[in-house]
Enzyme design. Structure first.
Site, PDB file in Angstrom:
ATOM      1  N   SER A  37       0.559  -1.073   0.026  1.00  0.00           N
ATOM      2  CA  SER A  37      -0.092   0.120  -0.038  1.00  0.00           C
ATOM      3  C   SER A  37       0.826   1.233  -0.066  1.00  0.00           C
ATOM      4  O   SER A  37       2.213   1.014   0.210  1.00  0.00           O
ATOM      5  CB  SER A  37      -0.957  -0.077   1.298  1.00  0.00           C
ATOM      6  OG  SER A  37       0.112   0.146   2.415  1.00  0.00           O
ATOM      7  N   GLY A  38       0.180   2.207  -0.097  1.00  0.00           N
ATOM      8  CA  GLY A  38       0.933   3.563  -0.071  1.00  0.00           C
ATOM      9  C   GLY A  38       2.210   3.894  -0.893  1.00  0.00           C
ATOM     10  O   GLY A  38       2.039   3.496  -1.986  1.00  0.00           O
ATOM     11  N   ILE A  39       3.220   4.438  -0.311  1.00  0.00           N
ATOM     12  CA  ILE A  39       4.355   4.842  -0.874  1.00  0.00           C
ATOM     13  C   ILE A  39       5.121   3.557  -1.405  1.00  0.00           C
ATOM     14  O   ILE A  39       5.725   3.435  -2.574  1.00  0.00           O
ATOM     15  CB  ILE A  39       5.349   5.483  -0.027  1.00  0.00           C
ATOM     16  CG1 ILE A  39       4.727   6.894   0.045  1.00  0.00           C
ATOM     17  CG2 ILE A  39       6.827   5.632  -0.615  1.00  0.00           C
ATOM     18  CD1 ILE A  39       5.653   7.676   1.137  1.00  0.00           C
ATOM     19  N   ASP A  81       6.486  -9.559   9.014  1.00  0.00           N
ATOM     20  CA  ASP A  81       6.379  -8.664   9.823  1.00  0.00           C
ATOM     21  C   ASP A  81       7.819  -8.176  10.150  1.00  0.00           C
ATOM     22  O   ASP A  81       8.547  -9.049  11.066  1.00  0.00           O
ATOM     23  CB  ASP A  81       5.803  -9.013  11.241  1.00  0.00           C
ATOM     24  CG  ASP A  81       5.506  -7.809  12.227  1.00  0.00           C
ATOM     25  OD1 ASP A  81       6.354  -6.761  12.381  1.00  0.00           O
ATOM     26  OD2 ASP A  81       4.876  -8.065  13.064  1.00  0.00           O
ATOM     27  N   VAL A  82       8.387  -6.975   9.784  1.00  0.00           N
ATOM     28  CA  VAL A  82       9.762  -6.815  10.145  1.00  0.00           C
ATOM     29  C   VAL A  82      10.218  -6.566  11.566  1.00  0.00           C
ATOM     30  O   VAL A  82      11.378  -6.715  11.716  1.00  0.00           O
ATOM     31  CB  VAL A  82      10.115  -5.334   9.289  1.00  0.00           C
ATOM     32  CG1 VAL A  82      10.043  -5.254   7.801  1.00  0.00           C
ATOM     33  CG2 VAL A  82       9.241  -4.114   9.684  1.00  0.00           C
ATOM     34  N   TYR A 173       8.860   9.086  16.199  1.00  0.00           N
ATOM     35  CA  TYR A 173       9.093   8.954  14.679  1.00  0.00           C
ATOM     36  C   TYR A 173      10.221   9.658  14.204  1.00  0.00           C
ATOM     37  O   TYR A 173      11.185   9.124  13.408  1.00  0.00           O
ATOM     38  CB  TYR A 173       7.696   9.358  13.920  1.00  0.00           C
ATOM     39  CG  TYR A 173       7.640   9.349  12.390  1.00  0.00           C
ATOM     40  CD1 TYR A 173       7.373   8.102  11.855  1.00  0.00           C
ATOM     41  CD2 TYR A 173       7.829  10.527  11.747  1.00  0.00           C
ATOM     42  CE1 TYR A 173       7.060   8.053  10.583  1.00  0.00           C
ATOM     43  CE2 TYR A 173       7.700  10.492  10.453  1.00  0.00           C
ATOM     44  CZ  TYR A 173       7.505   9.249   9.825  1.00  0.00           C
ATOM     45  OH  TYR A 173       7.315   9.109   8.312  1.00  0.00           O
ATOM     46  N   LYS A 177      13.571   8.231  12.434  1.00  0.00           N
ATOM     47  CA  LYS A 177      14.004   8.612  11.109  1.00  0.00           C
ATOM     48  C   LYS A 177      15.373   9.388  10.855  1.00  0.00           C
ATOM     49  O   LYS A 177      16.066   9.048  10.077  1.00  0.00           O
ATOM     50  CB  LYS A 177      13.021   9.624  10.354  1.00  0.00           C
ATOM     51  CG  LYS A 177      11.752   8.802  10.008  1.00  0.00           C
ATOM     52  CD  LYS A 177      11.640   7.573   9.146  1.00  0.00           C
ATOM     53  CE  LYS A 177      10.244   6.984   8.668  1.00  0.00           C
ATOM     54  NZ  LYS A 177      10.146   6.068   7.677  1.00  0.00           N
ATOM     55  N   THR A 208      -1.184   9.388   1.478  1.00  0.00           N
ATOM     56  CA  THR A 208      -1.300   7.862   1.739  1.00  0.00           C
ATOM     57  C   THR A 208      -2.038   7.823   2.842  1.00  0.00           C
ATOM     58  O   THR A 208      -2.546   8.971   3.608  1.00  0.00           O
ATOM     59  CB  THR A 208       0.126   7.451   1.895  1.00  0.00           C
ATOM     60  OG1 THR A 208       0.752   7.948   3.174  1.00  0.00           O
ATOM     61  CG2 THR A 208       1.030   7.599   0.917  1.00  0.00           C
TER      62      THR A 208
HETATM   63  P1  NDP Z   1       1.220   3.579   4.975  1.00  0.00           P
HETATM   64  O1  NDP Z   1       0.843   3.473   6.408  1.00  0.00           O
HETATM   65  O2  NDP Z   1       0.247   3.951   3.905  1.00  0.00           O
HETATM   66  O3  NDP Z   1       1.875   2.170   4.685  1.00  0.00           O
HETATM   67  C1  NDP Z   1       2.729   1.368   5.392  1.00  0.00           C
HETATM   68  C2  NDP Z   1       3.218   0.318   4.665  1.00  0.00           C
HETATM   69  O4  NDP Z   1       3.964  -0.453   5.788  1.00  0.00           O
HETATM   70  C3  NDP Z   1       1.830  -0.673   4.719  1.00  0.00           C
HETATM   71  O5  NDP Z   1       1.773  -1.448   3.558  1.00  0.00           O
HETATM   72  C4  NDP Z   1       2.089  -1.804   5.978  1.00  0.00           C
HETATM   73  O6  NDP Z   1       1.612  -2.821   5.668  1.00  0.00           O
HETATM   74  C5  NDP Z   1       3.455  -1.727   5.950  1.00  0.00           C
HETATM   75  N1  NDP Z   1       4.185  -1.933   7.404  1.00  0.00           N
HETATM   76  C6  NDP Z   1       3.933  -1.464   8.465  1.00  0.00           C
HETATM   77  N2  NDP Z   1       4.359  -2.033   9.613  1.00  0.00           N
HETATM   78  C7  NDP Z   1       4.863  -2.886   9.217  1.00  0.00           C
HETATM   79  C8  NDP Z   1       5.748  -4.162   9.630  1.00  0.00           C
HETATM   80  N3  NDP Z   1       5.946  -4.121  11.361  1.00  0.00           N
HETATM   81  N4  NDP Z   1       6.052  -5.031   9.089  1.00  0.00           N
HETATM   82  C9  NDP Z   1       6.126  -5.273   7.602  1.00  0.00           C
HETATM   83  N5  NDP Z   1       5.320  -3.930   6.855  1.00  0.00           N
HETATM   84  C10 NDP Z   1       4.963  -3.179   7.792  1.00  0.00           C
HETATM   85  O7  NDP Z   1       2.489   4.515   4.936  1.00  0.00           O
HETATM   86  P2  NDP Z   1       3.071   5.174   3.861  1.00  0.00           P
HETATM   87  O8  NDP Z   1       2.998   4.716   2.675  1.00  0.00           O
HETATM   88  O9  NDP Z   1       2.838   6.745   3.968  1.00  0.00           O
HETATM   89  O10 NDP Z   1       4.747   5.282   4.524  1.00  0.00           O
HETATM   90  C11 NDP Z   1       5.692   4.520   3.642  1.00  0.00           C
HETATM   91  C12 NDP Z   1       6.889   5.145   4.241  1.00  0.00           C
HETATM   92  O11 NDP Z   1       7.163   6.522   4.009  1.00  0.00           O
HETATM   93  C13 NDP Z   1       7.310   5.075   5.888  1.00  0.00           C
HETATM   94  O12 NDP Z   1       8.395   4.698   6.013  1.00  0.00           O
HETATM   95  C14 NDP Z   1       6.769   6.441   6.344  1.00  0.00           C
HETATM   96  O13 NDP Z   1       7.439   6.911   7.365  1.00  0.00           O
HETATM   97  C15 NDP Z   1       7.435   7.034   5.133  1.00  0.00           C
HETATM   98  N6  NDP Z   1       6.968   8.555   4.953  1.00  0.00           N
HETATM   99  C16 NDP Z   1       5.568   8.798   4.580  1.00  0.00           C
HETATM  100  C17 NDP Z   1       5.219  10.260   4.275  1.00  0.00           C
HETATM  101  C18 NDP Z   1       3.852  10.357   3.773  1.00  0.00           C
HETATM  102  O14 NDP Z   1       3.641  11.788   3.872  1.00  0.00           O
HETATM  103  N7  NDP Z   1       3.082   9.457   3.384  1.00  0.00           N
HETATM  104  C19 NDP Z   1       6.184  11.277   4.610  1.00  0.00           C
HETATM  105  C20 NDP Z   1       7.516  10.849   5.051  1.00  0.00           C
HETATM  106  C21 NDP Z   1       7.589   9.559   5.123  1.00  0.00           C
HETATM  107  P3  NDP Z   1       0.731  -3.760   6.771  1.00  0.00           P
HETATM  108  O15 NDP Z   1      -0.018  -2.980   7.769  1.00  0.00           O
HETATM  109  O16 NDP Z   1      -0.078  -4.976   6.021  1.00  0.00           O
HETATM  110  O17 NDP Z   1       1.873  -4.295   7.793  1.00  0.00           O
END
Ligand code: NDP
Length: 270
Positions: A37-39, A81-82, A173, A177, A208
């Site tokens: 999902s997301g980024i 799960d990381v 957070y 980072k 996102t």
């Molecule tokens: P989302 O919450 O939309 O997506 C996060 C993703 O990480 C999900 O697919 C989730 O899947 C996965 N995830 C979370 N925890 C775990 C885990 N323990 N093990 C494996 N997978 C995991 O976040 P974004 O897409 O917005 O963020 C992605 C990255 O970009 C992050 O590192 C965030 O800090 C960074 N970021 C985002 C910004 C923004 O504006 N959106 C700005 C700056 C940085 P699942 O829940 O199924 O595990």
């Protein structure tokens, strides 16, 4: 550098620069954490478009299944799960046994938490740092050992503006980072001479689920973010995806230890 070695520079063929193939990820395998999902999903999308095969991971199987259905036949997933650090060597081994050597690692999985610092419990703090920093190190070490043995690889961390300047209510957070940013420099200095480049992308405010939660119901925070973003808008996940393609490609063969803001100017905005 003499003329002979100049000719062998990556991305250059005899007399001509190899554009656009110098940006191609053809034949590469990328592991993208949180790619369902997301980024992370858009990093996978852009990398597939650039020719790579991708393995995406996450804790929930359904979004991963939906994601690979959209990404096509060059995408695979593994539920992982990381934060289960003791199992990350096994993950890397499974991926390499099944799909081949990992050329590109994108440490994208991350969690955020918005709370005034005085209300953050030790458990809160540990949870965020454990996911975003400690686990990222363990997975990186596991992949990097193999990449260094092969003499090639590219590692990309997804950092944040929270590591660049003071954003209120994200103490854990921002600490995680900022740790990632420091780690990029150390790992780049240790690995780059052995063929493995290490870089970060620092996204600005990107549309996102995470940013929706952080901004949702907080119009004042949204306005502040936009006021200091010269481009005056949120970025899209694919804006990060294309930056990741560049950093992973031969076009970036002399880029290591860098943190690339992809932020509409947010980091330099007044
Ligand atoms: P989302 O919450 O939309 O997506 C996060 C993703 O990480 C999900 O697919 C989730 O899947 C996965 N995830 C979370 N925890 C775990 C885990 N323990 N093990 C494996 N997978 C995991 O976040 P974004 O897409 O917005 O963020 C992605 C990255 O970009 C992050 O590192 C965030 O800090 C960074 N970021 C985002 C910004 C923004 O504006 N959106 C700005 C700056 C940085 P699942 O829940 O199924 O595990």
């Amino acid at each position: 550098m003499n003329q002979e070695s100049d000719k062998q520079t990556d991305g250059q063929t005899e007399g001509q620069y190899a554009f656009p193939s110098v940006f191609s990820l053809d034949g590469k395998l990328a592991l993208i954490t949180g790619g369902g999902s997301g980024i992370g999903f858009d990093i996978a999308r852009c990398m597939v478009a650039a020719g790579a095969r991708v393995v995406i991971t996450g804790r929930r199987e359904q979004p991963l299944q939906e994601a690979i259905a959209m990404l096509g036949e060059k995408a695979y997933y593994m539920v992982n799960d990381v934060t289960e650090r003791a199992r990350l060597d096994e993950l890397v081994n499974n991926i390499e046994t099944t799909y081949g050597p990992i050329d590109i690692l994108v440490n994208n999985a991350g969690v955020n938490m918005k709370k005034p610092a005085l209300e953050v419990t030790d458990e809160d703090f540990d949870r965020i740092v454990h996911t975003n920093l400690n686990s990222l190190f363990s997975l990186t070490r596991s992949c990097a050992r193999r990449m260094i043995d092969r003499g090639r690889g590219s590692i990309i961390m997804i950092s944040s503006m929270a590591a660049y300047y003071g954003i209120d209510r994200v103490a854990a957070y921002a600490a995680s980072k900022s740790g990632v940013e420091g780690m990029v420099k150390v790992l780049a200095s240790e690995f780059s001479g052995r063929g493995v480049r290490v870089n970060a992308i620092a996204p600005g405010f990107i549309e996102t689920a995470m940013s929706k939660t952080a901004m949702g119901g907080d119009p004042e925070r949204f306005d502040r973010a936009m006021r200091r973003t010269p481009m005056g808008k949120f970025g899209k996940p694919q804006d990060i995806g294309w930056a990741a393609v560049f950093l992973a490609s031969e076009a970036a063969c002399y880029v290591t230890g860098a943190s690339l803001p992809v932020d509409g100017g947010n980091s330099i905005g007044f």
